[in-house]
Design a protein around this motif. Structure first.
Motif, PDB file in Angstrom:
ATOM      1  N   ILE A  39     -30.806 119.095  99.672  1.00 35.98           N
ATOM      2  CA  ILE A  39     -31.969 119.277 100.541  1.00 35.98           C
ATOM      3  C   ILE A  39     -33.220 118.715  99.873  1.00 35.98           C
ATOM      4  N   TYR A  44     -29.761 115.527 104.170  1.00 39.08           N
ATOM      5  CA  TYR A  44     -29.386 116.641 105.035  1.00 39.08           C
ATOM      6  C   TYR A  44     -27.973 116.491 105.581  1.00 39.08           C
ATOM      7  N   GLN A  45     -27.589 115.279 105.913  1.00 38.61           N
ATOM      8  CA  GLN A  45     -26.232 115.055 106.434  1.00 38.61           C
ATOM      9  C   GLN A  45     -25.187 115.372 105.364  1.00 38.61           C
ATOM     10  N   LEU A  80     -30.797 123.601 107.572  1.00 33.58           N
ATOM     11  CA  LEU A  80     -30.463 122.175 107.685  1.00 33.58           C
ATOM     12  C   LEU A  80     -30.722 121.647 109.091  1.00 33.58           C
ATOM     13  N   TYR A  81     -30.309 122.401 110.093  1.00 35.65           N
ATOM     14  CA  TYR A  81     -30.552 121.952 111.467  1.00 35.65           C
ATOM     15  C   TYR A  81     -32.049 121.883 111.766  1.00 35.65           C
ATOM     16  N   LEU A  83     -34.399 121.226 109.577  1.00 31.15           N
ATOM     17  CA  LEU A  83     -34.900 120.035 108.888  1.00 31.15           C
ATOM     18  C   LEU A  83     -34.499 118.750 109.606  1.00 31.15           C
ATOM     19  N   MET A  84     -33.374 118.798 110.306  1.00 33.20           N
ATOM     20  CA  MET A  84     -32.916 117.626 111.052  1.00 33.20           C
ATOM     21  C   MET A  84     -33.463 117.617 112.481  1.00 33.20           C
TER      22      MET A  84
END
Length: 194
Positions: A39, A44-45, A80-81, A83-84
Motif C-alpha cells: 500500500i 494496490y492491485q 484497498l477498495y 484507495l482504488m
C-alpha cells in the motif's frame, strides 16, 4: 481401545488442530504485514492479489469455517477498495468488518466508512457514524473534526434550498446593481486641451 489410547488420540488431534490454526494465523499475519508495504508503494492491485491468494489457500478456507468472516481481512480489503476508488465494494467490506468485537478496529472501520459516506454528500449519515466513533474513542480528534464539518455541511445544505436563503441572495444581487463609490472614481492624469 483403552482409556490411555483415547486420551493420546484426543491430545494428538488437539495438537494437530492447534498447529494448523497457528499456521493459518501466521499466514494471515504475514499477509497483513506485506499489505502495508504494498500500500505504501501504491501497488494496490498487488496487495489485493495477496489477499485473494490468502483467501484461496486451503488453510484459510478451513479456518473460515471456524471463524466465519475474518474482520481484519475485510477491513484491509475495504481500505484497498477505497484507495482504488471503488466505494461500493469498500463500503461492503467495511460493513463486514464493523461486526468485530475489537474496539480499535471497529472505530477505524466506522471512521473510514463515514469518510466514504461523506464523499457521497450524505452529511447526516456520516455525522451519525462519526458520533459512533466518538462513542468508542472519545479522544479521536479527526472524528471530532469531521463531525463538526458534517454538521456545518448539513447546515449549509439545508439553508441552501430554503426560501429565506433565496430572498437573501436576491437582496445581495440587488445590492450589486448599485454603483459603489470606488467603482466610478476618476483615476489617471487630467488631459489638458489647448
Amino acid at each position: 481401545m483403552s482409556g490411555k489410547k483415547i486420551i493420546k488420540l484426543f491430545l494428538f488431534a488437539l495438537a494437530a488442530s492447534l498447529l494448523f490454526y497457528g499456521y493459518g494465523y501466521y499466514e494471515k499475519s504475514k499477509t497483513v504485514a506485506g499489505l502495508e508495504g504494498k500500500i505504501k508503494m501504491g501497488r494496490y492491485q498487488d496487495a489485493l492479489a495477496m489477499i485473494q491468494q490468502l483467501e484461496n489457500s486451503l488453510t484459510f478456507k478451513i479456518l473460515k469455517i471456524v471463524e466465519k468472516e475474518d474482520r481484519v481481512i475485510a477491513y484491509n480489503k475495504g481500505v484497498l477498495y477505497a484507495l482504488m476508488e471503488n466505494r461500493k465494494k469498500a463500503s461492503a467490506e467495511y460493513r463486514k468488518a464493523m461486526e468485530t468485537k475489537d474496539p480499535v478496529l471497529k472505530a477505524r472501520t466506522i471512521y473510514n466508512n463515514a469518510n466514504i459516506i461523506a464523499t457521497d454528500m450524505d452529511f447526516s449519515t456520516a455525522a451519525l457514524q462519526y458520533a459512533e466513533v466518538l462513542k468508542i474513542d472519545a479522544n479521536d480528534f479527526q472524528a471530532k473534526k469531521n463531525l463538526e464539518r458534517m454538521r456545518l455541511g448539513e447546515q449549509q445544505f439545508n439553508t441552501m434550498f430554503s426560501p429565506e436563503q433565496q430572498e437573501r441572495e436576491d437582496r445581495i444581487e440587488a445590492l450589486k446593481l448599485i454603483p459603489w463609490g470606488t467603482k466610478y472614481r476618476y483615476s489617471g492624469e487630467q488631459k489638458i486641451r489647448w
